[in-house]
Write a protein that holds these residues in place. Structure first.
Motif, PDB file in Angstrom:
ATOM      1  N   GLY A 129       0.918  -1.120   0.034  1.00  0.00           N
ATOM      2  CA  GLY A 129      -0.122   0.123  -0.016  1.00  0.00           C
ATOM      3  C   GLY A 129       0.797   1.275  -0.108  1.00  0.00           C
ATOM      4  O   GLY A 129       2.014   1.315   0.279  1.00  0.00           O
ATOM      5  N   GLU A 152      -2.813  -2.388  -3.042  1.00  0.00           N
ATOM      6  CA  GLU A 152      -4.073  -2.841  -2.520  1.00  0.00           C
ATOM      7  C   GLU A 152      -4.505  -1.417  -2.236  1.00  0.00           C
ATOM      8  O   GLU A 152      -6.037  -1.463  -2.140  1.00  0.00           O
ATOM      9  N   PHE A 153      -4.049  -0.529  -1.694  1.00  0.00           N
ATOM     10  CA  PHE A 153      -4.577   0.633  -1.107  1.00  0.00           C
ATOM     11  C   PHE A 153      -3.783   2.032  -1.368  1.00  0.00           C
ATOM     12  O   PHE A 153      -2.580   1.769  -1.254  1.00  0.00           O
ATOM     13  N   LEU A 176      -5.869  -0.969   6.685  1.00  0.00           N
ATOM     14  CA  LEU A 176      -6.242  -1.263   5.512  1.00  0.00           C
ATOM     15  C   LEU A 176      -5.377  -2.566   4.967  1.00  0.00           C
ATOM     16  O   LEU A 176      -6.051  -3.418   4.139  1.00  0.00           O
TER      17      LEU A 176
END
Length: 238
Positions: A129, A152-153, A176
């Motif tokens: 991330g 992913e984020f 997250l």
């Protein structure tokens, strides 16, 4: 070897850097609008205005009624005013155009080893991330530079409401990424905002510091990355 599940990354001057100094980009756009401004003067003005705006309205004015777009438009206009441009109609056009242009890959390039290292980390099964003191344009910039799919984020300080080195942005990233602090490592180029702040949040961290970059605070050599290509070897040795 560290037993890591999650790698979080800074962006500016870690994965991506500007292709040319801000003063040069701003001066080139001014010329396209028929205005002659010296790049060096614009660069000095930008640094002064950016610093003052950051102190007055931290984190893009979050919590003070500003949008990051308005924050940046004000910075751009004031940088030109300080460099002698007083045509308000031209300033508005310049600010809008430059704000949009900095979403484009024309203004950004990857640091050496970034693409290969990210691909290898994904192949090894790390969740990844972004944790960056950036505004809402970052998603578009990463997509434009063909990097978004690695992560992913993407957690910006504008979205989080907190800017590094505030530990709460790292806490959000851990949630997250579904990892405990000891299962995560952060990679960045700033000692205080990246290396030290992540460790204060209980994470591991590595500092990107190119040879000849200048002496900073003392960091164990095994935590220093001369290039991003050194990351996996450092993780294996820890």
């Amino acid at each position: 070897m560290l037993r890591l599940r999650l790698l979080t990354w800074d962006v500016k001057d870690t994965l991506l850097r500007l292709r040319q100094p801000v003063g040069q980009s701003y001066a080139a756009e001014a010329r396209a609008h028929g205005l002659q401004v010296q790049p060096e003067a614009l660069g000095r003005s930008f640094r002064e205005v950016y610093g003052a705006q950051s102190r007055r309205f931290p984190n893009y004015g979050h919590g003070q009624g500003l949008s990051s777009r308005q924050w940046w438009l004000d910075v751009i206009k004031q940088s030109f005013r300080l460099s002698g441009v007083q045509d308000e109609a031209a300033l508005t056009k310049l600010a809008e155009k430059l704000y949009r242009d900095y979403c484009s890959s024309r203004n950004w390039e990857m640091l050496p080893g970034a693409a290969e290292t990210l691909s290898r980390c994904r192949q090894l099964g790390f969740r990844m991330g972004i944790v960056s003191n950036f505004d809402s344009r970052l998603e578009v910039i990463l997509s434009q530079c063909n990097l978004r799919y690695h992560f992913e984020f993407v957690l910006t300080s504008e979205a989080a409401g907190f800017a590094k080195p505030d530990g709460r942005i790292f806490e959000q990233a851990l949630r997250l990424g579904g990892a405990r602090p000891e299962q995560a490592a952060h990679i960045g180029d700033d000692y205080s905002r990246d290396y030290r702040a992540a460790r204060a949040a209980g994470m591991h961290s590595f500092l990107l510091r190119a040879p000849g970059q200048g002496e900073g605070p003392e960091v164990p050599p095994e935590h220093v990355l001369p290039t991003l290509s050194h990351l996996l070897a450092r993780i294996e040795k820890e």
